[in-house]
Design a protein around this motif. Sequence first.
Motif, mmCIF file in Angstrom:
data_model
loop_
_atom_site.group_PDB
_atom_site.id
_atom_site.type_symbol
_atom_site.label_atom_id
_atom_site.label_comp_id
_atom_site.label_asym_id
_atom_site.label_seq_id
_atom_site.Cartn_x
_atom_site.Cartn_y
_atom_site.Cartn_z
ATOM 1 N N ARG A 95 0.829 -1.209 0.000
ATOM 2 C CA ARG A 95 0.000 0.000 0.000
ATOM 3 C C ARG A 95 0.862 1.258 0.000
ATOM 4 N NH1 ARG A 95 -5.525 -0.845 1.622
ATOM 5 N NH2 ARG A 95 -5.952 -3.084 1.699
ATOM 6 N N ASP A 96 1.937 1.232 0.770
ATOM 7 C CA ASP A 96 2.867 2.374 0.765
ATOM 8 C C ASP A 96 3.497 2.549 -0.609
ATOM 9 O OD1 ASP A 96 2.521 2.934 3.517
ATOM 10 O OD2 ASP A 96 3.998 1.409 4.049
ATOM 11 N N ARG A 99 1.068 4.111 -3.101
ATOM 12 C CA ARG A 99 0.884 5.539 -2.823
ATOM 13 C C ARG A 99 2.088 6.351 -3.276
ATOM 14 N NH1 ARG A 99 0.757 5.150 2.186
ATOM 15 N NH2 ARG A 99 2.888 5.863 2.585
ATOM 16 N N ASP A 122 -4.868 3.871 -2.286
ATOM 17 C CA ASP A 122 -4.764 5.212 -2.850
ATOM 18 C C ASP A 122 -5.709 5.323 -4.051
ATOM 19 O OD1 ASP A 122 -3.703 7.407 -4.631
ATOM 20 O OD2 ASP A 122 -2.279 7.578 -2.977
#
Length: 226
Positions: A95-96, A99, A122
């Motif tokens: 997820r990081d 983004r 995101d």
Amino acid sequence: MTRGGTDREPVSAAEPLRVTEIFRSLQGEADQAGWPTVFVRLTGCPLRCRWCDTAYAFTGGRVMSCEEVIAAVADRSAPRVTVTGGEPLAQPGCRDLLRELAGRGYQVSLETSGALDIAGLDPRVTVVMDVKPPGSGQAARNLGSNINHLKPGDQLKFVLADRADYEWARDWLAEQDPQARISSLFSPVFGELAPRDLADWILADGLNVRLQLQLHKLLWGNEPGR
């Protein structure tokens, strides 16, 4: 803001990632098929689809920081990035990464099995989400709540092995009715279902779906890193 992130703060808080491969190729599937794309294939998957063609990504790989992955993407010089697997969402750092890639101006897509929660991704990321039919052996793993988190521009992908899978997918779409906002892609299992048969079924039933052939396999077969 430039691609590659040289003008941004390091992503020091991001979880490290286990990566099977990073390579540049042509996108073989979904709405971006044919465009040069950098693929980030993360390691590991909790599913075992009968026809999986990336079992080599179940284990192994090497640990990389989010910054290292972004630098490797920048070195391969393409405006589009696909994060895939395995199942990329099985790693918290995915997820990081999504983004941060979107924040650096890349057109980012995520290929996911549909078995893990996609809530909170995101919104700049295009989600290409599988819906597993019975022939995959993993239909019980479909997470029904995910349909509520898809947005316009996201896509559903059905990989179908036979007529029974096709009818299941057809009936699933009729029940869920996501097509007002989400494109649906029907793809034959490579080497099992004749694309012409699938095309004939779609036309006979008047389905509002897109027939998808895997461009990369037509060009390179099952060669890894393609």
